[in-house]
Motif scaffolding. Structure first.
Motif, PDB file in Angstrom:
ATOM      1  N   ALA A 217       0.839  -1.208   0.000  1.00 51.60           N
ATOM      2  CA  ALA A 217       0.000   0.000   0.000  1.00 51.60           C
ATOM      3  C   ALA A 217       0.873   1.258   0.000  1.00 51.60           C
ATOM      4  CB  ALA A 217      -0.935  -0.013   1.203  1.00 51.60           C
ATOM      5  N   ASN A 218       1.950   1.250   0.785  1.00 44.47           N
ATOM      6  CA  ASN A 218       2.848   2.408   0.842  1.00 44.47           C
ATOM      7  C   ASN A 218       3.551   2.636  -0.492  1.00 44.47           C
ATOM      8  OD1 ASN A 218       2.209   2.885   3.516  1.00 44.47           O
ATOM      9  ND2 ASN A 218       3.950   1.728   4.321  1.00 44.47           N
ATOM     10  N   LEU A 219       3.981   1.548  -1.127  1.00 42.90           N
ATOM     11  CA  LEU A 219       4.631   1.671  -2.432  1.00 42.90           C
ATOM     12  C   LEU A 219       3.670   2.194  -3.488  1.00 42.90           C
ATOM     13  CD1 LEU A 219       6.748  -1.606  -2.370  1.00 42.90           C
ATOM     14  CD2 LEU A 219       7.678   0.720  -2.540  1.00 42.90           C
ATOM     15  N   LEU A 220       2.445   1.708  -3.473  1.00 50.08           N
ATOM     16  CA  LEU A 220       1.448   2.181  -4.434  1.00 50.08           C
ATOM     17  C   LEU A 220       1.111   3.648  -4.205  1.00 50.08           C
ATOM     18  CD1 LEU A 220      -0.919  -0.928  -4.542  1.00 50.08           C
ATOM     19  CD2 LEU A 220       0.475  -0.065  -6.427  1.00 50.08           C
ATOM     20  N   GLU A 221       1.094   4.064  -2.942  1.00 56.17           N
ATOM     21  CA  GLU A 221       0.839   5.478  -2.631  1.00 56.17           C
ATOM     22  C   GLU A 221       1.930   6.368  -3.241  1.00 56.17           C
ATOM     23  OE1 GLU A 221      -1.634   6.961  -1.332  1.00 56.17           O
ATOM     24  OE2 GLU A 221      -2.681   5.648   0.088  1.00 56.17           O
ATOM     25  N   LYS A 222       3.147   5.871  -3.305  1.00 57.91           N
ATOM     26  CA  LYS A 222       4.260   6.662  -3.863  1.00 57.91           C
ATOM     27  C   LYS A 222       4.188   6.760  -5.392  1.00 57.91           C
ATOM     28  CE  LYS A 222       7.674   5.839  -0.201  1.00 57.91           C
ATOM     29  NZ  LYS A 222       6.833   5.186   0.808  1.00 57.91           N
ATOM     30  N   ARG A 223       3.474   5.821  -6.031  1.00 59.92           N
ATOM     31  CA  ARG A 223       3.238   5.848  -7.480  1.00 59.92           C
ATOM     32  C   ARG A 223       4.553   5.837  -8.279  1.00 59.92           C
ATOM     33  NH1 ARG A 223      -2.147   9.577  -8.350  1.00 59.92           N
ATOM     34  NH2 ARG A 223      -3.268   8.802  -6.504  1.00 59.92           N
ATOM     35  N   SER A 224       5.518   5.107  -7.779  1.00 62.34           N
ATOM     36  CA  SER A 224       6.829   5.058  -8.425  1.00 62.34           C
ATOM     37  C   SER A 224       7.123   3.635  -8.887  1.00 62.34           C
ATOM     38  CB  SER A 224       7.920   5.520  -7.447  1.00 62.34           C
ATOM     39  OG  SER A 224       9.207   5.240  -7.964  1.00 62.34           O
ATOM     40  N   VAL A 225       7.269   3.464 -10.202  1.00 63.20           N
ATOM     41  CA  VAL A 225       7.619   2.153 -10.747  1.00 63.20           C
ATOM     42  C   VAL A 225       8.988   1.717 -10.249  1.00 63.20           C
ATOM     43  CG1 VAL A 225       8.099   0.859 -12.862  1.00 63.20           C
ATOM     44  CG2 VAL A 225       6.198   2.495 -12.804  1.00 63.20           C
ATOM     45  N   ILE A 226       9.923   2.642 -10.210  1.00 56.78           N
ATOM     46  CA  ILE A 226      11.295   2.327  -9.806  1.00 56.78           C
ATOM     47  C   ILE A 226      11.327   1.795  -8.370  1.00 56.78           C
ATOM     48  CG2 ILE A 226      13.606   3.256  -9.393  1.00 56.78           C
ATOM     49  CD1 ILE A 226      12.853   2.992 -12.329  1.00 56.78           C
ATOM     50  N   LYS A 227      10.585   2.448  -7.474  1.00 60.79           N
ATOM     51  CA  LYS A 227      10.588   2.008  -6.072  1.00 60.79           C
ATOM     52  C   LYS A 227      10.033   0.586  -5.945  1.00 60.79           C
ATOM     53  CE  LYS A 227      10.337   6.529  -3.811  1.00 60.79           C
ATOM     54  NZ  LYS A 227      11.659   6.408  -3.143  1.00 60.79           N
ATOM     55  N   ILE A 228       9.006   0.262  -6.737  1.00 56.47           N
ATOM     56  CA  ILE A 228       8.445  -1.097  -6.678  1.00 56.47           C
ATOM     57  C   ILE A 228       9.442  -2.102  -7.256  1.00 56.47           C
ATOM     58  CG2 ILE A 228       6.615  -2.609  -7.526  1.00 56.47           C
ATOM     59  CD1 ILE A 228       4.720  -0.245  -7.431  1.00 56.47           C
ATOM     60  N   ILE A 229      10.075  -1.731  -8.383  1.00 59.67           N
ATOM     61  CA  ILE A 229      11.036  -2.640  -9.019  1.00 59.67           C
ATOM     62  C   ILE A 229      12.136  -3.048  -8.039  1.00 59.67           C
ATOM     63  CG2 ILE A 229      12.875  -2.751 -10.749  1.00 59.67           C
ATOM     64  CD1 ILE A 229      11.009  -1.194 -12.628  1.00 59.67           C
ATOM     65  N   PHE A 230      12.586  -2.111  -7.224  1.00 52.94           N
ATOM     66  CA  PHE A 230      13.674  -2.407  -6.282  1.00 52.94           C
ATOM     67  C   PHE A 230      13.153  -2.898  -4.926  1.00 52.94           C
ATOM     68  CE2 PHE A 230      15.919   0.322  -9.299  1.00 52.94           C
ATOM     69  CZ  PHE A 230      17.084  -0.408  -9.476  1.00 52.94           C
ATOM     70  N   SER A 231      11.876  -3.298  -4.881  1.00 51.65           N
ATOM     71  CA  SER A 231      11.286  -3.782  -3.622  1.00 51.65           C
ATOM     72  C   SER A 231      10.755  -5.203  -3.747  1.00 51.65           C
ATOM     73  CB  SER A 231      10.145  -2.843  -3.187  1.00 51.65           C
ATOM     74  OG  SER A 231      10.602  -1.537  -2.973  1.00 51.65           O
ATOM     75  N   PHE A 232      11.341  -5.976  -4.653  1.00 52.34           N
ATOM     76  CA  PHE A 232      10.850  -7.340  -4.891  1.00 52.34           C
ATOM     77  C   PHE A 232      10.830  -8.157  -3.601  1.00 52.34           C
ATOM     78  CE2 PHE A 232      11.529 -11.831  -5.924  1.00 52.34           C
ATOM     79  CZ  PHE A 232      10.454 -12.064  -6.768  1.00 52.34           C
ATOM     80  N   GLY A 233      11.829  -7.971  -2.750  1.00 52.40           N
ATOM     81  CA  GLY A 233      11.923  -8.751  -1.513  1.00 52.40           C
ATOM     82  C   GLY A 233      10.816  -8.466  -0.521  1.00 52.40           C
ATOM     83  N   LYS A 234      10.087  -7.372  -0.723  1.00 50.12           N
ATOM     84  CA  LYS A 234       8.996  -7.025   0.187  1.00 50.12           C
ATOM     85  C   LYS A 234       7.665  -7.659  -0.228  1.00 50.12           C
ATOM     86  CE  LYS A 234      10.971  -2.598   1.651  1.00 50.12           C
ATOM     87  NZ  LYS A 234      10.740  -1.140   1.762  1.00 50.12           N
ATOM     88  N   TYR A 235       7.700  -8.410  -1.319  1.00 53.80           N
ATOM     89  CA  TYR A 235       6.472  -9.026  -1.836  1.00 53.80           C
ATOM     90  C   TYR A 235       6.435 -10.508  -1.477  1.00 53.80           C
ATOM     91  CZ  TYR A 235       4.871  -5.009  -4.508  1.00 53.80           C
ATOM     92  OH  TYR A 235       4.389  -3.770  -4.871  1.00 53.80           O
ATOM     93  N   GLY A 236       5.259 -10.981  -1.164  1.00 54.70           N
ATOM     94  CA  GLY A 236       5.098 -12.394  -0.848  1.00 54.70           C
ATOM     95  C   GLY A 236       4.948 -13.257  -2.079  1.00 54.70           C
ATOM     96  N   LYS A 237       4.367 -12.689  -3.153  1.00 59.30           N
ATOM     97  CA  LYS A 237       4.125 -13.454  -4.375  1.00 59.30           C
ATOM     98  C   LYS A 237       4.566 -12.651  -5.591  1.00 59.30           C
ATOM     99  CE  LYS A 237      -0.268 -13.933  -3.452  1.00 59.30           C
ATOM    100  NZ  LYS A 237      -1.694 -14.326  -3.559  1.00 59.30           N
TER     101      LYS A 237
END
Length: 322
Positions: A283-303
């Motif tokens: 939810a926090n990553l989506l609030e930031k609306r940044s593709v780059i931040k999500i790309i570098f946050s793979f380890g924070k995802y369960g699936k």
């Protein structure tokens, strides 16, 4: 002498005249006679009540009861009150617009009578997709085979609700546990409460075959609630859904901590906390609306699916397609 199995069916109705007769027929035609049917209408403005009353009288169904709420309770409270009112050993919640297979009650009640460990039993379903309806794909479950019975185990994949309330059966002596969950949980419903409480106690089981035809259309009360909640943008809806999931998870965590008799509490609480952390990060990553931040946050995802789905939705938003 073998003990007689007694069953109740409880149905909450509201403006269901379109499909109600097919559902009533499928109850009347069950291979196991139903000991008690309680139908409670929540203020219909169509002919639902009259049609049910006429059906009961025409078919001489003396063990069927039609009740009308003086004030609108909403389907959630209506169903919970009915579960508590039913008197038989096994209780089956029933929607107003599906079609039950003739042997649903016989198969499910027999399975429960043979295994006292089962507090809540769910089954599979087939679908009818009508105009305005969308498929609700049957979700896979992780089960453990215990003496020919499929126990739904407490793992991450099973924690959130995976079956609609119309495919459930519950023991009468477990309804108090379900009610306790419903009363303390935020925005709960009978199916969520049945699922979560039985899963917490390791007493949720699966009959791995369809027992009903699940009607999918755009007229159900739940469908209208969903449409209303989606008036926000699809992107914001995604964020809000993650927060709502955490509300449910927190309710389950509190229930496990409070209730006596639940085994492996620490392990279950750790699973829930891990799920909540993942949802919060998403939810926090989506609030930031940044593709780059999500790309570098793979380890924070369960699936991986959620990871790539969130990237896709941020791209859509940035392209102005949401």
């Amino acid at each position: 002498m073998e003990k007689k199995i007694t069953v109740s069916v409880v149905m909450a109705t509201y403006n269901g005249e379109r499909n109600i007769i097919e559902q009533l027929d499928s109850l009347k035609n069950q291979t196991k006679v139903i000991d008690e049917v309680i139908i409670c209408d929540d203020g219909s403005t169509d002919r639902t009540v009259e049609m049910i009353q006429e059906y009961i009288a025409l078919n001489h169904l003396n063990n069927w009861t039609m009740k009308i709420n003086k004030v609108n309770k909403g389907w959630r409270q209506n169903f919970m009150d009915l579960l508590n009112e039913a008197s038989s050993e096994y209780i089956f919640p029933c929607d107003q617009d599906d079609i039950w297979y003739d042997d649903k009650i016989e198969k499910m009640s027999t399975m429960m009578s043979k295994n006292p460990k089962i507090a809540v039993l769910v089954s599979n379903y087939t679908e009818i997709i009508e105009e305005g309806g969308h498929s609700s794909k049957l979700q896979p479950l992780k089960t453990q085979l215990n003496s020919l019975y499929h126990q739904i185990i407490f793992v991450r994949e099973n924690v959130m609700l995976k079956r609609p309330g119309c495919v459930y059966a519950v023991r009468k002596d477990f309804v108090l546990n379900v009610t306790d969950y419903f009363n303390q949980a935020l925005n709960s419903a009978h199916d969520i409460s049945l699922w979560a409480s039985a899963l917490a106690f390791d007493r949720l089981y699966l009959l791995d075959e369809p027992t009903i035809v699940f009607r999918r259309h755009g007229q159900s009360t739940f469908k209208k609630e969903t449409i209303t909640s989606k008036k926000e943008s699809k992107y914001q809806y995604r964020i809000n859904m993650l927060n709502r999931y955490n509300e449910r998870l927190n309710s389950l965590n509190q229930y496990i901590a409070r209730e006596n008799g639940i085994e492996n509490k620490q392990k279950k609480e750790e699973i829930i906390k891990r799920m909540m952390k993942i949802n919060t990060n998403r939810a926090n990553l989506l609030e930031k609306r940044s593709v780059i931040k999500i790309i570098f946050s793979f380890g924070k995802y369960g699936k991986p699916f959620d990871y790539f789905a969130d990237i896709y939705h941020v791209f859509k938003l940035r392209l102005g397609k949401d």
